[in-house]
Scaffold this active site. Structure first.
Site, PDB file in Angstrom:
ATOM      1  N   CYS A 152      -1.014  11.818  -6.783  1.00 40.66           N
ATOM      2  CA  CYS A 152      -1.170  12.619  -5.563  1.00 40.66           C
ATOM      3  C   CYS A 152      -1.266  14.102  -5.919  1.00 40.66           C
ATOM      4  O   CYS A 152      -0.643  14.564  -6.870  1.00 40.66           O
ATOM      5  CB  CYS A 152       0.035  12.437  -4.649  1.00 40.66           C
ATOM      6  SG  CYS A 152       0.429  10.732  -4.245  1.00 40.66           S
TER       7      CYS A 152
ATOM      8  N   LYS B 235       0.856  -1.191   0.000  1.00 41.32           N
ATOM      9  CA  LYS B 235       0.000   0.000   0.000  1.00 41.32           C
ATOM     10  C   LYS B 235       0.892   1.241   0.000  1.00 41.32           C
ATOM     11  O   LYS B 235       1.993   1.192   0.524  1.00 41.32           O
ATOM     12  CB  LYS B 235      -0.882  -0.046   1.257  1.00 41.32           C
ATOM     13  CG  LYS B 235      -1.875   1.099   1.331  1.00 41.32           C
ATOM     14  CD  LYS B 235      -2.904   0.849   2.398  1.00 41.32           C
ATOM     15  CE  LYS B 235      -3.748   2.088   2.700  1.00 41.32           C
ATOM     16  NZ  LYS B 235      -3.979   3.036   1.637  1.00 41.32           N
TER      17      LYS B 235
ATOM     18  N   ASN C 192       5.055   0.925  -3.003  1.00 40.12           N
ATOM     19  CA  ASN C 192       4.379   2.052  -3.635  1.00 40.12           C
ATOM     20  C   ASN C 192       4.610   3.301  -2.774  1.00 40.12           C
ATOM     21  O   ASN C 192       4.426   3.267  -1.556  1.00 40.12           O
ATOM     22  CB  ASN C 192       2.879   1.741  -3.773  1.00 40.12           C
ATOM     23  CG  ASN C 192       2.110   2.871  -4.440  1.00 40.12           C
ATOM     24  OD1 ASN C 192       1.860   3.908  -3.843  1.00 40.12           O
ATOM     25  ND2 ASN C 192       1.721   2.662  -5.692  1.00 40.12           N
TER      26      ASN C 192
END
Length: 302
Positions: free
Chosen positions: A130, A45, A99
């Site tokens: 992001c 994650k 990640n």
């Protein structure tokens, strides 16, 4: 049995099947359900330099043939990630890809520097979906100049190959792919989620507190296959294809479109063994068509 191994940026995977970031926890959570060593690789994650709280709830909603999520990249930060999550993966016989996310180039670089010494992490996947706080919230991955700059900055400090993960929420994905290639990327992951929305007509409210969320699952697969094909023709980099893969046949479609490897994401939520079943499905496909080497079919459609 035919050869199933593939290579991404000099890293050998025993088969082309990985798991997609954010759908597999740190990887260790799935140990009770599947043998992780049967996978080509797993992706952790997203992790940032400091802990992120994520978005307000509700942050997940079901849709026809998929789901919306607005988790907001909640994570414990890189220090806990290294101590707790990566330690659990030590010694597992599969390739681990970490990640990485950030709000500024400096935040990305900080995480990449911290992971440089890790023996566990073999690949870095950089989530450029992001919001770039310094550029007024525009995502790094929707602006070719920003994508180029962040790739270049990360490549200066990265010890592992750098795989840039592309967002599909752009007019021309090949432009972003070329920008990452020019910045020195070693590979590309695509696609990330498509921006979507759901409204509860009975409550007259948005289904997600964030209003919008990322759409994933079978609904996005045709878009993902098209983008993988386009990008494979535009750059010389290896591609990890993802977006709605549920079966071995779905995976083969991505490989034929030009992906060297694939990631299984949303399928893990309704079937923890999905990724292993995809490996099995590819094997069956190879046997059925007497394919001696998986690399024969990678990018085989013109």
């Amino acid at each position: 049995m035919g050869n199933m191994s593939v290579e991404i940026a000099g890293v050998k995977l025993k088969n082309p099947v990985m798991t997609a970031s954010g759908t597999f926890g740190s990887g260790a959570e799935f140990m009770d359900y599947i043998d992780l060593s049967l996978l080509g690789g797993l992706t952790t994650k997203g992790v940032s330099d400091v802990p992120w709280k994520g978005n307000q709830t509700p942050r997940v909603a079901e849709t026809a043939s998929g789901m919306l999520n607005a988790i907001g990249l909640q994570n414990p930060g890189v220090d806990i990630f290294i101590k707790r999550d990566l330690e659990k993966l030590r010694g597992i016989d599969t390739v681990v890809m970490a990640n990485v996310c950030g709000h500024t180039t400096e935040e990305y670089v900080e995480v990449v520097k911290r992971l440089a010494g890790s023996e566990v992490v073999k690949l870095l996947e950089i989530n450029i979906s992001c919001p770039n706080v310094k550029a007024g919230g525009i995502t790094f991955g929707t602006n070719p100049d920003a994508a180029f700059e962040v790739t270049k900055a990360i490549k200066k400090y990265a010890k592992q190959p750098v795989i840039m993960k592309l967002t599909p929420n752009v007019t021309d994905i090949t432009e972003l792919a070329r920008a990452c290639e020019a910045g020195g990327a070693d590979g590309l992951s695509l696609i990330n989620t498509l921006t979507g929305m759901k409204i509860d007509i009975h409550k007259r409210k948005f289904a997600l507190a964030n209003k919008t969320g990322g759409l994933s699952g079978p609904a996005v697969k045709p878009v993902a296959v098209r983008m993988v094909y386009q990008v494979s023709k535009a750059v010389k980099l290896p591609i990890i294809g993802m977006g709605g893969i549920m079966t071995g046949e779905d995976a083969v479609e991505f490989l034929m479109a030009g992906a060297t490897a694939v990631s299984v994401g949303t399928a893990n939520f309704n079937n923890p063994t999905a990724s292993i079943e995809v490996v099995k499905g590819i094997k069956e496909y190879m046997a059925r068509y007497e394919i001696a080497d998986i690399n024969e079919i990678i990018g085989c459609v013109e």
